[in-house]
Design a protein around this motif. Structure first.
Motif, PDB file in Angstrom:
ATOM      1  N   ALA A   1       8.306   7.233  12.963  1.00  0.00           N
ATOM      2  CA  ALA A   1       8.835   5.975  12.216  1.00  0.00           C
ATOM      3  C   ALA A   1       8.352   5.781  11.007  1.00  0.00           C
ATOM      4  CB  ALA A   1       8.838   4.809  13.153  1.00  0.00           C
ATOM      5  N   GLN A   2       9.240   5.683  10.176  1.00  0.00           N
ATOM      6  CA  GLN A   2       8.883   5.354   8.701  1.00  0.00           C
ATOM      7  C   GLN A   2       8.525   3.978   8.394  1.00  0.00           C
ATOM      8  OE1 GLN A   2       9.717   7.217   5.694  1.00  0.00           O
ATOM      9  NE2 GLN A   2       9.202   5.651   4.475  1.00  0.00           N
ATOM     10  N   ILE A   3       7.192   3.948   7.777  1.00  0.00           N
ATOM     11  CA  ILE A   3       6.765   2.537   7.404  1.00  0.00           C
ATOM     12  C   ILE A   3       6.487   2.401   5.729  1.00  0.00           C
ATOM     13  CG2 ILE A   3       4.927   0.849   7.875  1.00  0.00           C
ATOM     14  CD1 ILE A   3       4.595   2.002  10.556  1.00  0.00           C
ATOM     15  N   ASP A   4       7.168   1.361   5.264  1.00  0.00           N
ATOM     16  CA  ASP A   4       6.751   1.170   3.747  1.00  0.00           C
ATOM     17  C   ASP A   4       6.105  -0.079   3.534  1.00  0.00           C
ATOM     18  OD1 ASP A   4       8.662   3.331   2.274  1.00  0.00           O
ATOM     19  OD2 ASP A   4       9.745   2.606   4.056  1.00  0.00           O
ATOM     20  N   ARG A   5       4.985  -0.177   2.834  1.00  0.00           N
ATOM     21  CA  ARG A   5       4.298  -1.264   2.667  1.00  0.00           C
ATOM     22  C   ARG A   5       4.190  -1.681   1.067  1.00  0.00           C
ATOM     23  NH1 ARG A   5       1.415   1.587   6.613  1.00  0.00           N
ATOM     24  NH2 ARG A   5       1.087   0.448   8.345  1.00  0.00           N
TER      25      ARG A   5
ATOM     26  N   ALA B   1      12.825  -4.682  -2.408  1.00  0.00           N
ATOM     27  CA  ALA B   1      11.594  -4.917  -2.148  1.00  0.00           C
ATOM     28  C   ALA B   1      10.595  -4.360  -3.263  1.00  0.00           C
ATOM     29  CB  ALA B   1      10.807  -4.455  -0.761  1.00  0.00           C
ATOM     30  N   ALA B   2      10.710  -3.201  -3.804  1.00  0.00           N
ATOM     31  CA  ALA B   2      10.161  -2.785  -5.015  1.00  0.00           C
ATOM     32  C   ALA B   2      10.389  -3.474  -6.220  1.00  0.00           C
ATOM     33  CB  ALA B   2      10.400  -1.202  -5.162  1.00  0.00           C
ATOM     34  N   SER B   3      11.931  -3.998  -6.345  1.00  0.00           N
ATOM     35  CA  SER B   3      12.314  -4.918  -7.508  1.00  0.00           C
ATOM     36  C   SER B   3      11.747  -6.148  -7.378  1.00  0.00           C
ATOM     37  CB  SER B   3      13.593  -4.688  -7.817  1.00  0.00           C
ATOM     38  OG  SER B   3      14.170  -5.965  -7.382  1.00  0.00           O
ATOM     39  N   ALA B   4      11.646  -6.931  -6.341  1.00  0.00           N
ATOM     40  CA  ALA B   4      11.292  -8.485  -6.116  1.00  0.00           C
ATOM     41  C   ALA B   4       9.745  -8.541  -5.927  1.00  0.00           C
ATOM     42  CB  ALA B   4      11.948  -8.802  -4.875  1.00  0.00           C
TER      43      ALA B   4
END
Lengths: 95, 188
Positions: free
Chosen positions: B15-19, B184-187
């Motif tokens: 599963a992909q997880i992005d932090r 998420a990256a932009s905010a």
């Protein structure tokens, strides 16, 4: 435009798609003597009122229920919103 | 013997997880889903049978109900989705169908959907950029369907202000993941 969904409360109109006149609920009896004439009227003839208009809207990106929305075609003011299933049942449909 | 390896909705074996700072977006492939729709005139039978299976009453409009392994969430008038861990409930639809009999219609949904969980204090910053739902007003156990990246998705509030699940069409998992991570990256 905001549509006040009877179950979910105020929802943005972009969540809905429009079908047309709420008279589409009153599908004619296919066995009637004058069925051809009635279906011609059902399929092709619409009133085009300047004022209150009852119309069918589908909550496509919501709970996917059909609504009967009473909208003023001059002002876009929405005065009533009902579940289409309730409207149909009140007319003796979907017993 | 074939050696079939299950793939996650994003096409990987894990599963992909992005932090991000204050937010974790994780792909959650380990859940089974089945839809439940009461048949006309059998609403009460469905409610009783479902309660016996789930250990809790079916939730009311825009709500979820959890008991043990099962979570049920409202999807429309007299319609719900049942969610349970895939490992222990791989045949969830069969399980639900045998409980409700002919009082309700049940459809296997497990691989029709993908689920991404957003956990952390910044979840609102992402969700408010992507969908109409007023996530700040949502309380624990509320669910709504909303449009996210042009896709109809269920949005469940698991913990107020801290944990949301986005359940969207599996075939568009890549687009949903893209939308979530770009926002998420932009905010953040």
């Amino acid at each position: 435009m905001i549509i006040n969904h009877p179950l979910l409360g105020p929802r943005d109109a972009q969540e809905f798609t429009f079908l047309g006149d709420a008279s589409l609920i009153d599908r004619p009896d296919w066995e009637a003597e004058d069925a051809a004439e009635k279906f011609y009227e059902y399929a092709y003839l619409r009133d085009n009122p300047a004022g209150l208009h009852r119309e069918l809207w589908f909550h496509e990106t919501g709970d996917r229920s059909w609504l009967v929305v009473t909208r003023n075609t001059l002002t876009h003011e929405i005065t009533d919103v009902e579940m289409a299933s309730d409207v149909a049942r009140s007319k003796g449909r979907s017993k | 013997m074939h050696d079939l390896k299950p793939l996650t909705p994003l096409g990987s074996t894990t599963a992909q997880i992005d932090r991000f700072a204050g937010l974790t977006i994780s792909e959650c492939p380990d859940w089974a889903l089945a839809s439940l729709a009461a048949r006309r005139g059998r609403e009460q039978d469905t409610a009783t049978a479902a309660q016996n299976l789930l250990g809790t009453a079916l939730p009311d409009v825009a709500a979820t109900a959890t008991s043990g392994d099962f979570t049920a969430f409202w999807t429309g008038p007299q319609q719900w989705m049942i969610e349970a861990p895939h490992d222990s409930h791989e045949e969830l639809a069969t399980e639900v169908k045998s409980a409700v009999g002919d009082a309700a219609s049940v459809t296997e949904q497990t691989d029709g959907w993908c689920r991404f969980d957003l956990e952390g204090t910044r979840c609102h910053d992402v969700l408010e950029r992507l969908c109409n739902a007023d996530t700040r007003a949502m309380t624990q156990g509320q669910v709504t369907r909303t449009r996210l990246e042009h896709l109809g998705c269920f949005l469940i509030c698991r913990t107020k202000d801290a944990h949301f699940s986005v359940i969207g069409p599996r075939s568009s998992a890549g687009s949903i993941h893209h939308a979530l991570t770009v926002a998420a990256a932009s905010a953040i």
